[in-house]
Design an enzyme around this catalytic site. Structure first.
Site, PDB file in Angstrom:
ATOM      1  N   HIS A  61       4.766   1.891  -3.630  1.00 16.65           N
ATOM      2  CA  HIS A  61       3.647   1.621  -2.734  1.00 16.65           C
ATOM      3  C   HIS A  61       4.160   1.256  -1.345  1.00 16.65           C
ATOM      4  O   HIS A  61       5.279   0.743  -1.181  1.00 16.65           O
ATOM      5  CB  HIS A  61       2.798   0.476  -3.293  1.00 16.65           C
ATOM      6  CG  HIS A  61       1.499   0.275  -2.570  1.00 16.65           C
ATOM      7  ND1 HIS A  61       0.575   1.274  -2.378  1.00 16.65           N
ATOM      8  CD2 HIS A  61       0.966  -0.829  -1.967  1.00 16.65           C
ATOM      9  CE1 HIS A  61      -0.454   0.812  -1.710  1.00 16.65           C
ATOM     10  NE2 HIS A  61      -0.248  -0.460  -1.442  1.00 16.65           N
ATOM     11  N   CYS A  91      -1.407   5.987  -0.384  1.00 17.34           N
ATOM     12  CA  CYS A  91      -0.745   4.960   0.434  1.00 17.34           C
ATOM     13  C   CYS A  91       0.183   5.567   1.478  1.00 17.34           C
ATOM     14  O   CYS A  91       0.123   5.216   2.667  1.00 17.34           O
ATOM     15  CB  CYS A  91      -0.001   3.968  -0.454  1.00 17.34           C
ATOM     16  SG  CYS A  91       1.390   4.646  -1.408  1.00 17.34           S
ATOM     17  N   HIS A 131      -3.405  -1.242   3.873  1.00 14.68           N
ATOM     18  CA  HIS A 131      -2.905  -0.212   2.952  1.00 14.68           C
ATOM     19  C   HIS A 131      -4.063   0.448   2.217  1.00 14.68           C
ATOM     20  O   HIS A 131      -5.194  -0.048   2.206  1.00 14.68           O
ATOM     21  CB  HIS A 131      -1.916  -0.818   1.956  1.00 14.68           C
ATOM     22  CG  HIS A 131      -2.486  -1.901   1.067  1.00 14.68           C
ATOM     23  ND1 HIS A 131      -2.214  -2.000  -0.270  1.00 14.68           N
ATOM     24  CD2 HIS A 131      -3.323  -2.952   1.326  1.00 14.68           C
ATOM     25  CE1 HIS A 131      -2.820  -3.050  -0.799  1.00 14.68           C
ATOM     26  NE2 HIS A 131      -3.510  -3.639   0.156  1.00 14.68           N
TER      27      HIS A 131
END
Length: 300
Positions: free
Chosen positions: A257, A204, A269
């Site tokens: 994240h 990520c 993402h």
């Protein structure tokens, strides 16, 4: 400390020399076989990279070597900022995956550099060999031929890249959010890879790092640092191009994240092992409950 460069298109930076598993042998060999490794790993194998693999280098990317131990170099990566070490991202790399060639070092310092802006590009070397390079690989420019670009590789040899795949610049210009979003959407469907920093697989924060690098802005390597280094943006005021973050304990715990807003409700993402780069809405769970705000980066 000495400076060395990544010798191969993707070089892995491990937590320790003991971190690689048997299944990771293909990317620890000399030369590494990235394609075989990615093909062989199942989802559970990819999940098992956590705590073992920490980041990656692209061809020609510099590191500072701290020490050598049993065929491994302990290094820091100056171009990947982190709270873990003020000198750069720390880890261990097989010593055969790094190289120090004086011609390359001089050319890297002098510039200009050729930046790969295509998702991947084919480098045809003067010796007849071919390397497939990731998005945001940077190499010194040494000339051109029929509109294509000659570059220098870390071993002191030359290669030819298609002009359509690259930009030559001492410093990439800062782009607007719309350009970063368009760039990001070219990777929709790309499988997630823990610690991934290349267009053969991103995690990520690695995905965000390379997108902003392409947009002329250097941000930290990991999501936690990306959150704390940018200008804080409340969740209700997130706009296209902002980074959006998610934390455990319903958004109050540790950040785990990051994605980038496509508009005021959707974000792009690289989610987790087993899932590809995709677009989700902030109203979806678990994202709605874990959203802890955003960060805006507008300057290099």
């Amino acid at each position: 400390m000495t400076i060395q460069m990544a010798k191969y298109p993707v070089v892995h930076v491990w937590r320790s020399p003991q971190a690689p598993r048997e299944i990771d042998r293909p990317v620890c060999m000399d030369p590494p076989d990235l394609a075989a490794w990615l093909h062989k790993m199942k989802t559970e194998d990819r999940k098992g990279l956590g705590g073992r693999l920490d980041t990656q280098l692209l061809l020609g990317e510099p590191v500072r070597v701290l020490q050598e131990e049993d065929g491994w170099f302990q290094v820091v990566v100056p171009d990947q900022p982190t709270h873990l070490d003020e000198r750069g991202y720390p880890g261990w790399v097989p010593s055969t995956h790094l190289i120090d060639h004086p011609d390359y070092s001089r050319a890297w310092t002098k510039g200009p550099l050729v930046h790969v802006t295509a998702t991947t590009s084919r480098l045809c070397r003067a010796d007849g060999s071919i390397l497939f390079l990731s998005y945001m690989t940077r190499l010194p420019r040494v000339g051109e031929q029929d509109g294509d670009v000659w570059v220098l590789t870390p071993d002191g040899k030359t290669g030819l890249l298609p002009a359509a795949d690259v930009i030559t610049a001492s410093q990439l210009p800062v782009t607007d959010p719309a350009t970063r979003i368009d760039d990001a959407q070219r990777f929709l469907g790309l499988p997630y890879l823990w610690a991934g920093m290349s267009s053969f697989g991103f995690d990520c924060s690695g995905f965000m790092y390379r997108l902003f690098q392409a947009g002329g802005i250097r941000i930290p390597r990991d999501a936690h640092d990306q959150f704390h280094s940018g200008r804080p943006i409340p969740a209700k005021k997130l706009a296209a191009g902002d980074l959006v973050f998610f934390a455990h304990e319903q958004g109050t715990g540790v950040i785990h994240h990051v994605g980038m807003m496509v508009d005021h409700t959707r974000f792009i993402h690289s989610p987790r092992s087993g899932f590809p780069v995709r677009i989700n809405r902030l109203t979806e769970e678990p994202y709605h409950g874990e959203c802890c705000g955003g960060a805006r980066y507008e300057k290099p």
